[in-house]
Design a protein around this motif. Structure first.
Motif, PDB file in Angstrom:
ATOM      1  N   ASP A   1      -0.728  -0.162  -8.164  1.00  0.00           N
ATOM      2  CA  ASP A   1       0.725  -0.301  -8.322  1.00  0.00           C
ATOM      3  C   ASP A   1       1.251  -1.565  -7.637  1.00  0.00           C
ATOM      4  O   ASP A   1       2.356  -2.016  -7.925  1.00  0.00           O
ATOM      5  N   SER A   2       0.443  -2.122  -6.723  1.00  0.00           N
ATOM      6  CA  SER A   2       0.833  -3.368  -6.064  1.00  0.00           C
ATOM      7  C   SER A   2       0.925  -4.515  -7.064  1.00  0.00           C
ATOM      8  O   SER A   2       1.595  -5.518  -6.802  1.00  0.00           O
TER       9      SER A   2
ATOM     10  N   SER B   1      -6.737  -1.927  -3.744  1.00  0.00           N
ATOM     11  CA  SER B   1      -6.976  -0.493  -3.584  1.00  0.00           C
ATOM     12  C   SER B   1      -5.793   0.344  -4.061  1.00  0.00           C
ATOM     13  O   SER B   1      -5.909   1.551  -4.231  1.00  0.00           O
ATOM     14  N   LEU B   2      -4.638  -0.304  -4.290  1.00  0.00           N
ATOM     15  CA  LEU B   2      -3.486   0.384  -4.878  1.00  0.00           C
ATOM     16  C   LEU B   2      -2.967  -0.500  -6.006  1.00  0.00           C
ATOM     17  O   LEU B   2      -2.265  -1.484  -5.771  1.00  0.00           O
TER      18      LEU B   2
ATOM     19  N   GLY C   1       3.886  -0.055  -3.502  1.00  0.00           N
ATOM     20  CA  GLY C   1       3.560  -0.804  -4.702  1.00  0.00           C
ATOM     21  C   GLY C   1       4.289  -2.129  -4.721  1.00  0.00           C
ATOM     22  O   GLY C   1       4.759  -2.619  -3.688  1.00  0.00           O
TER      23      GLY C   1
ATOM     24  N   TYR D   1       0.821  -1.210   0.000  1.00  0.00           N
ATOM     25  CA  TYR D   1       0.000   0.000   0.000  1.00  0.00           C
ATOM     26  C   TYR D   1       0.856   1.261   0.000  1.00  0.00           C
ATOM     27  O   TYR D   1       0.413   2.321  -0.427  1.00  0.00           O
TER      28      TYR D   1
END
Length: 541
Positions: free
Chosen positions: A302-303, A299-300, A57, A54
């Protein structure tokens, strides 16, 4: 002669320095130059391996086992040049090395200071492991003006003096915000950002100006005048509809031409045909499929940066658009999976750590198996597939992973030792978390007649790993009796790497991370095959 290009960013973070660096590398590579890209990160962590997805990433893993910044994934995807441990450094690693030297007495009683000891260590890193590359592109993480990045800026300032300006170049990426009430782009933030760079002794040679609209010629001249650069060296970096358009757009704006001019190099025009073909396929697909990605960090996004790109690459290979339906796995612990998964043509469960959301992932696996929807499990996603098989087909109702705590049927457990080359790696549950996983490239032998053997077209493969828990081979006989085939094993036969159902349209789980090796011009075969199966599924619904 190797030339060094240093890329800095100003005004705000998340402007896309990594993508800009990768695209410039691709343009120079298309001109026939050999390039290498590096990232200097200012945070105090030794590496991003223990950082929350979070916050940071994804963690990108190299063949030689380094946990690195996600920008190295951009570098590899755009240039095809495999990254190494020597291509990512952090303030934490620099300080660890400096303190270790001080403890050994290497500094001979000197007072250890940021200048020269820390900056010397940074310079050593920048110049290390360089062979016959024409260009080394070094991206400086963070935003100019941050306290954390000051040692890195000082180090590259010194390097420019030591190597000579004929061998170094400074590129600064900034933002030109549009103010609707004024009806114009504002250049003042760029001017202040360059002034901040000048305060530490760095005069940028070229400016890349991010904007969501065309930059008028008058504004470009104004920026050049106030920032002390040539007018042609103010390069618009405009928003595009696909990141694979970026090398083409930058070339059209003259970026690589200005870099060659700075160094006094004459070179042929770049051949960007492969990028043109990729963009055409992205923009004009012949069909569309929807893939559900059931994860815990949705929710992110980039993860899952490399994963999303690898799925896009699978779409490029099959000439279809891949729409991703990001689903938080915890939702299946409260709601029926059917309503969320039924419209999808394929289901992918990616890697992750910890028990949160695990039950939802098991439900997604069950849905894919029972409904005969193409399923792709990666790392944790493979382990959840094995647990689902054990619980629902093999009669092991209490099957689980010791990652979640003690259990009666440890179908997945902590690895305590494994071979890395000829060396035996050992771990225990009370050891450090950072850098202790099974990291980097390992070989895997594929079972004759298996689906993965057909997909890869090879008996042995090499893939990148990042995990500390492994499927327990003591349960292999029961799992295979339930229909789950162990189709890939480590060369010594000890560690399971791939499982599959032979009687399912497409059901594969892998312990490694194939997304890390996929590129738009060379899609990974597993993603190509998975999307192909999703296309077939789309014709059935």
């Amino acid at each position: 002669m190797t030339r060094f290009i240093f890329i800095t960013g100003g005004v705000v973070s998340s402007l896309g320095k990594g993508l800009a660096s990768a695209a410039l590398g691709a343009c120079l590579q298309a001109r026939g130059f050999k390039v290498r890209l590096r990232k200097l990160d200012p945070y105090l962590n030794v590496d991003p391996g223990t950082m929350s997805p979070y916050q940071h990433g994804e963690v990108y893993v190299t063949d030689d086992g380094a946990e690195t910044d996600l920008d190295l994934g951009h570098y590899e995807r755009f240039t095809g040049v495999a990254s190494r441990k020597s291509d990512n450094i952090t303030t934490g690693r620099i300080y660890s090395d400096v303190i270790a030297r001080e403890r050994r007495g290497d500094y001979l009683g000197a007072t250890v200071q940021v200048i020269p000891h820390v900056t010397n260590a940074i310079k050593e890193f920048v110049k290390s492991d360089v062979t016959d590359e024409d260009f080394i592109l070094c991206e400086i993480g963070g935003t100019v003006g941050d306290i954390e990045s000051l040692p890195f800026l000082e180090a590259i300032r010194q390097l420019a003096n030591e190597l000579g300006r004929e061998a170094t170049m400074f590129i600064h990426l900034t933002l030109l915000p549009y103010i609707p009430s004024a009806g114009e782009l504002k250049t003042k933030p760029t001017q202040h950002s360059v002034k901040e760079l000048l305060s530490v002794g760095i005069q940028p040679d070229l400016l890349m100006c991010r904007s969501d609209r065309d930059i008028p010629e008058g504004e470009r001249r104004k920026i050049a005048l106030f920032c002390n650069v040539r007018g042609e060296a103010v390069i618009p970096a405009l928003d595009v509809d696909t990141i694979y358009q970026v090398p083409i757009s930058y070339h059209e704006q003259g970026l690589d031409e200005q870099v060659c001019r700075h160094f006094g190099i004459e070179s042929k025009e770049p051949n960007l045909d492969r990028w043109v073909n990729i963009v055409e396929r992205v923009r004009q697909p012949e069909g569309e499929v929807t893939i559900a990605v059931v994860g815990k960090y949705t929710s992110l996004l980039d993860s899952y940066k490399s994963l999303a790109e690898a799925l896009t690459h699978g779409g490029i290979a099959n000439n279809v658009r891949v729409r991703l339906n990001w689903i938080d796995s915890q939702i299946f612990e409260r709601e029926d999976a059917v309503q969320h998964l039924e419209p999808c043509h394929g289901i992918l469960v990616p890697g992750g750590f910890g028990e949160r959301g695990a039950l939802g992932k098991v439900e997604a696996v069950k849905f894919a198996r029972e409904r005969r929807v193409p399923y792709f499990g990666i790392c944790f996603g493979m382990q959840m597939a094995v647990i689902e098989t054990a619980r629902n087909l093999a009669g092991l109702a209490k099957a689980s992973s010791t990652e979640f705590g003690p259990c009666e049927e440890p179908v997945v457990g902590l690895m305590t030792e494994w071979l890395k080359g000829n060396a035996l790696e050992k771990r225990n549950a009370s050891g450090d978390l950072g850098g202790t996983l099974r990291l980097g490239a390992y070989d895997c032998d594929l079972k004759a007649g298996s689906r993965v053997r057909e997909i890869y077209g090879s008996d042995r493969i090499s893939e990148r790993h990042r995990h500390r828990y492994e499927v327990n081979m003591d349960y292999r006989e029961k799992l295979e009796a339930a229909g789950l085939t162990f189709s890939g094993l480590s060369p010594d036969g000890v560690l399971p790497e791939i499982v599959e159902y032979s009687d399912h349209p497409w059901f594969i789980g892998v312990q490694f991370h194939p997304e890390l090796k996929s590129k738009p011009f060379d899609p990974h075969p597993l993603f190509t095959s998975f999307i192909e199966a999703a296309v077939r599924q789309s014709r059935l619904v």
